[in-house]
Write a protein that holds these residues in place. Structure first.
Motif, PDB file in Angstrom:
ATOM      1  N   ASN A  46       0.821  -1.214   0.000  1.00  0.00           N
ATOM      2  CA  ASN A  46       0.000   0.000   0.000  1.00  0.00           C
ATOM      3  C   ASN A  46       0.859   1.270   0.000  1.00  0.00           C
ATOM      4  N   PHE A  61      -5.043  -7.747  -7.713  1.00  0.00           N
ATOM      5  CA  PHE A  61      -5.473  -8.151  -6.374  1.00  0.00           C
ATOM      6  C   PHE A  61      -5.808  -9.641  -6.337  1.00  0.00           C
ATOM      7  N   GLN A  62      -5.868 -10.180  -5.126  1.00  0.00           N
ATOM      8  CA  GLN A  62      -6.242 -11.591  -4.955  1.00  0.00           C
ATOM      9  C   GLN A  62      -7.650 -11.855  -5.480  1.00  0.00           C
ATOM     10  N   GLN A  63      -8.587 -10.919  -5.199  1.00  0.00           N
ATOM     11  CA  GLN A  63     -10.000 -11.116  -5.583  1.00  0.00           C
ATOM     12  C   GLN A  63     -10.325 -10.544  -6.951  1.00  0.00           C
ATOM     13  N   ASN A 109     -10.992  -8.009  -8.326  1.00  0.00           N
ATOM     14  CA  ASN A 109     -11.595  -6.656  -8.276  1.00  0.00           C
ATOM     15  C   ASN A 109     -12.080  -6.178  -9.640  1.00  0.00           C
ATOM     16  N   LEU A 110     -12.658  -7.075 -10.420  1.00  0.00           N
ATOM     17  CA  LEU A 110     -13.292  -6.670 -11.680  1.00  0.00           C
ATOM     18  C   LEU A 110     -14.736  -6.275 -11.389  1.00  0.00           C
ATOM     19  N   ILE A 111     -15.321  -5.475 -12.273  1.00  0.00           N
ATOM     20  CA  ILE A 111     -16.694  -5.015 -12.082  1.00  0.00           C
ATOM     21  C   ILE A 111     -17.613  -5.898 -12.922  1.00  0.00           C
ATOM     22  N   ASN A 112     -18.475  -6.661 -12.234  1.00  0.00           N
ATOM     23  CA  ASN A 112     -19.231  -7.712 -12.923  1.00  0.00           C
ATOM     24  C   ASN A 112     -20.353  -7.211 -13.816  1.00  0.00           C
ATOM     25  N   ASN A 162     -14.081  -3.236 -18.517  1.00  0.00           N
ATOM     26  CA  ASN A 162     -13.202  -3.310 -17.346  1.00  0.00           C
ATOM     27  C   ASN A 162     -11.781  -2.898 -17.695  1.00  0.00           C
ATOM     28  N   GLN A 203     -10.102 -14.569 -15.320  1.00  0.00           N
ATOM     29  CA  GLN A 203     -10.414 -13.257 -14.723  1.00  0.00           C
ATOM     30  C   GLN A 203      -9.139 -12.555 -14.266  1.00  0.00           C
ATOM     31  N   GLN A 204      -8.190 -13.332 -13.715  1.00  0.00           N
ATOM     32  CA  GLN A 204      -6.967 -12.683 -13.255  1.00  0.00           C
ATOM     33  C   GLN A 204      -6.168 -12.152 -14.442  1.00  0.00           C
ATOM     34  N   ALA A 232      -7.653  -8.936 -15.243  1.00  0.00           N
ATOM     35  CA  ALA A 232      -7.211  -7.937 -14.257  1.00  0.00           C
ATOM     36  C   ALA A 232      -5.786  -7.469 -14.562  1.00  0.00           C
TER      37      ALA A 232
END
Ligand code: ADP
Ligand code: ADP
Length: 234
Positions: free
Chosen positions: A51, A91-93, A95-98, A105, A150-151, A154
């Protein structure tokens, strides 16, 4: 050449009466072409360090230098501007916008720059290919793709703005082995192409494929190690 550095950075979180010293005088340099793993036990300060490097949060004390310039005292707007131009996040999750398509995206970082749509689309396709993705994904929604796919979307979003550095927080933490390897293989190719990449990871298999392992413990850098590249099996 140096892209950014932390100088004697302390980060102390205060929640009510409780103080957590997450970083205790960390100095750390990122150079062009680095491919670095940040490891260490849970709570050792890895996310906080990322961060700081990502200008997502201000240090309690110490300095953050980007391309020779101390950014610590700049306004939030100036810092956001540097972050948007210089840094890509993964990010691990994911963080894409579904509710947006894959195309929408990936092009998000280009919208504030006023780049015309046809050029945006061209750059999105280039980025997606660089990230190991396929053009056929563009009209889909992220949740129609596998985790590994997905990754890679991202990663395409992270590189489309041509940042100096990619910061990835547990990018393979939600993926099965083979998807994790594909994602790491993507990072290796991007690094070969000149991109600087910092990866927070718990996974020794990922760390062994980097060029340098920084080990954190209790908010300090405990060691900087050579990866065991003979164990990199991608
Ligand atoms: P790691 O990524 O290595 O697990 P973190 O940087 O997330 O470590 O956390 C380091 C320490 O700081 C932990 O004790 C954590 O609970 C604390 N911490 C992290 N973020 C916050 C926050 N926003 N508020 C309060 N404490 C925090
Ligand atoms: P990671 O897997 O990256 O170490 P964490 O679970 O440590 O994730 O932290 C996830 C998010 O929660 C981070 O943004 C971190 O700053 C925040 N966080 C971690 N610990 C605390 C805490 N004790 N209080 C508030 N926020 C925290």
């Amino acid at each position: 050449s140096e892209v950014m550095r932390l100088e004697n950075v302390w980060k102390i979180y205060r929640v009510g009466d409780v103080e957590t010293r997450a970083l205790k005088g960390v100095s750390f340099s990122v150079c062009k072409g680095d491919l670095t793993a940040i490891m260490g036990p849970s709570g050792s300060g890895k996310s906080t360090l990322l961060n700081m490097l990502g200008l997502l949060d201000k240090p309690t004390s110490g300095r953050i230098i980007i391309e020779g310039r101390d950014v610590t005292g700049l306004s939030s707007n100036e810092i956001a501007d540097i972050r948007n131009r210089k840094i890509g996040f993964v990010f691990q999750q994911f963080n894409l916008i579904n509710r947006l398509t894959v195309l929408e995206n990936i092009e998000l970082p280009l919208i504030p720059r006023g780049i015309p749509r046809n050029i945006r689309v061209r750059r999105v396709i280039e980025a997606l290919k660089m990230a190991g993705g396929d053009e056929s994904w563009l009209p889909k929604k992220p949740n129609q793709l596998s985790g590994g796919q997905q990754q890679r979307v991202a990663i395409a979003r992270a590189i489309v703005g041509e940042p100096e550095v990619i910061l990835a927080d547990e990018p393979t933490g939600n993926l099965d082995r083979s998807s994790a390897r594909l994602v790491m293989d993507t990072f290796l190719r991007l690094n070969d192409a000149g991109l600087t990449i910092i990866i927070v990871t718990h996974d020794p298999e990922i760390a062994n494929c980097t060029k340098k392992i920084v080990v954190l413990r209790d908010g300090v850098i405990k060691s900087i190690e050579e990866p065991r590249s003979e164990k990199c099996i991608l």
